[in-house]
Design an enzyme around this catalytic site. Structure first.
Site, PDB file in Angstrom:
ATOM      1  N   LYS A  77       1.115   3.510   4.931  1.00 41.57           N
ATOM      2  CA  LYS A  77      -0.191   3.374   5.590  1.00 41.57           C
ATOM      3  C   LYS A  77      -0.488   4.655   6.362  1.00 41.57           C
ATOM      4  O   LYS A  77       0.428   5.258   6.949  1.00 41.57           O
ATOM      5  CB  LYS A  77      -0.116   2.166   6.533  1.00 41.57           C
ATOM      6  CG  LYS A  77      -1.420   1.782   7.200  1.00 41.57           C
ATOM      7  CD  LYS A  77      -1.201   0.500   8.025  1.00 41.57           C
ATOM      8  CE  LYS A  77      -2.455   0.008   8.693  1.00 41.57           C
ATOM      9  NZ  LYS A  77      -2.215  -1.255   9.432  1.00 41.57           N
ATOM     10  N   SER A 152      -5.454  -4.863   8.077  1.00 45.60           N
ATOM     11  CA  SER A 152      -5.911  -3.493   7.982  1.00 45.60           C
ATOM     12  C   SER A 152      -5.131  -2.662   6.963  1.00 45.60           C
ATOM     13  O   SER A 152      -5.591  -1.590   6.593  1.00 45.60           O
ATOM     14  CB  SER A 152      -5.834  -2.821   9.351  1.00 45.60           C
ATOM     15  OG  SER A 152      -4.489  -2.754   9.795  1.00 45.60           O
ATOM     16  N   SER A 176      -1.910  -7.606   9.793  1.00 45.91           N
ATOM     17  CA  SER A 176      -2.315  -6.543   8.866  1.00 45.91           C
ATOM     18  C   SER A 176      -1.367  -6.231   7.726  1.00 45.91           C
ATOM     19  O   SER A 176      -1.735  -5.472   6.829  1.00 45.91           O
ATOM     20  CB  SER A 176      -2.576  -5.262   9.637  1.00 45.91           C
ATOM     21  OG  SER A 176      -3.855  -5.327  10.182  1.00 45.91           O
TER      22      SER A 176
END
Ligand code: GLN
Length: 475
Positions: A77, A152, A176
């Site tokens: 990420k 996310s 997330s």
């Protein structure tokens, strides 16, 4: 054509038998990344570096000197620092910023010969549940390009779903890792708070943030957890408890368990009927196998989301103070003088949702409102934690849907932040309580969209959680 490998063990077998090389796999993934560029998964692909590392790792494998992750190609990420590489948290605010050191987790993954193929799109500063808050635009779900990836860590999830790499690392503050994993038919694990070092991960809400793996198999989740977890001089919130050899001790656990499910998950009109039937289907299967599965009323359910958002925004407002147009990334070209540099750079550099949270966060921390909001939310967090702990004394696991609905259409709820916040209803309990939770794939709905169910376990009971997850997926 990159094959969909279910686990690293399968890749290793093919490497050993000479069917594939790490270099060949990396090239296949790079080709798939190019042909799936419309999914908007990667903010940057480390193409040359991945190819040159793959050659080195092929050599190490031949010499019998390779690490435990040799053959595993991963995406990280874009809020996880990797020395010498850009990191943006999908924000304009960090435009042009390069990490000056690596996060502890990146160091540990590289030390075991993982290849990091790129940095994955996410909601800006990890704030969101659909990846629509990214400065770089939404990530598209591979199962239906008109739908969201979840968030996310949306890029991390679709990277694995679309087989653009084998596994990915996300971060989970309020869901997330778990929620995008469920939207993409994958496994997403949020470990116990304090299990994995947060050093070098861009902070959102520090008392919640935990990194976690997104994988196709429980085996890979166990191995990645084992490698990333454990004490680190740079994160004083880490538990001293030794890290079990999760991957070695992994075995589907068929012993009879006591499982609670939150009855509102079945009675609430806000939960999609097909999500409910997936949950009912598993409850029935578990009962048929002799497990005790009981409905429970969680009396604080209505307070979970508000308490989480008050606390997460308060912490975010403090953590994001450092982006001032001086220290990191973006500086407004119109800046003139100190105060104008702060004001203009922050106004132009942050997106709408991030600004909303900074403003609400400073509000709930401000002198007149601290007791009414922040202090009260802290007390509610305590109650939720104690209630969750006591339930987990009585039961081995709590079973819930991961999200009330499967992946929704891009643009459908982006305009209404409160509706989006309510989508976190099932994931934030584990975050507030600090307990581990995993999202497991539970089939698809009639439109072919993946469904996910979540299991919560006692603090540091990751081994039990993984072993039961393996059994659960074989049911
Ligand atoms: N959707 C939640 C939020 O926006 C969770 C995000 C996360 O876990 N990073 O805060």
């Amino acid at each position: 054509m990159a094959k969909f490998y279910s686990s690293l063990a399968e890749i290793k077998r093919e490497i050993q038998s000479g069917e594939v090389t790490v270099q060949g796999m990396v090239k296949d993934y790079l080709a798939r990344i190019r042909s799936n560029a419309h999914l908007n998964v990667f903010n940057e692909v480390f193409e040359q570096e991945a190819i040159s590392r793959s050659k080195i790792i092929d050599e190490r494998i031949k010499a019998g000197a390779a690490g435990r992750l040799a053959g595993m190609v991963i995406g990280i990420k874009d809020n996880i620092c990797y020395k010498g590489h850009k990191v943006s948290a999908s924000s304009k605010m960090l435009a042009g910023f390069t990490s000056v050191y690596s996060s502890t987790i990146v160091e540990r993954l590289l030390a075991e010969d993982a290849i990091i193929i790129g940095r994955c799109n996410c909601d800006e500063f990890a704030m969101g549940a659909s990846n629509e808050n990214s400065y770089f635009g939404p990530v598209k779900n591979y199962a239906d390009n008109t739908r969201v990836s979840g968030g996310s860590s949306g890029g991390s999830a679709v990277a694995v779903q679309a087989n653009l790499c084998h596994a990915a690392i996300g971060t989970d503050t309020g869901g997330s890792v778990r929620q995008p994993a469920s939207f993409c038919g994958l496994i997403g694990l949020k470990p116990t708070y304090g299990r994995i070092s947060r050093h070098g991960i861009i902070a959102y809400a520090s008392s919640f943030d935990q990194a976690g793996p997104i994988t196709r198999s429980v085996e890979d989740a166990a191995l990645l957890l084992e490698i990333m977890a454990g004490v680190d001089d740079y994160d004083s919130t880490l538990a001293q408890a030794p890290v079990p050899a999760y991957s070695h001790k992994l075995s589907a656990d068929p012993s009879k368990k006591k499982i609670a499910y939150i009855q509102e998950a079945l009675s609430s009109p806000g939960v999609d009927p097909e999500v409910k039937s997936a949950l009912v289907g598993y409850i029935d299967k578990l009962r048929a196998e002799g497990h005790t599965v009981k409905p429970i009323a969680f009396e604080y359910l209505d307070y979970i989301v508000p308490a989480y958002y008050i606390l997460a925004m308060a912490e975010a407002s403090a953590n994001l103070e450092r982006y001032d147009g001086v220290h990191y990334g973006y500086r407004s070209p119109a800046a003139a003088g100190l105060v104008s540099t702060y004001k203009r750079s922050r106004s132009e550099g942050f997106g709408r949702e991030v600004k909303r949270r900074i403003m609400l966060g400073t509000f709930v921390l401000s002198a007149g409102y601290y007791d009414a909001y922040y202090a009260k939310a802290q007390k509610i967090r305590r109650l939720i934690k104690e209630k969750t702990d006591s339930l987990l004394q009585e039961y081995d696991f709590i079973l819930t849907p991961t999200a009330p609905e499967p992946a929704f259409k891009i643009g459908k709820i982006e305009k209404d932040p409160v509706v989006m916040y309510l989508y976190d209803i099932f994931t934030v309990q584990a975050s507030l309580a600090g307990v581990p939770a995993i999202s497991l794939p539970a089939g698809t709905n009639t439109e072919g969209m993946p469904l996910g169910l979540q299991l919560l376990a006692k603090r540091f009971a990751e081994q039990e959680l993984l072993n039961f997850s393996k059994y659960f997926l074989e049911l």
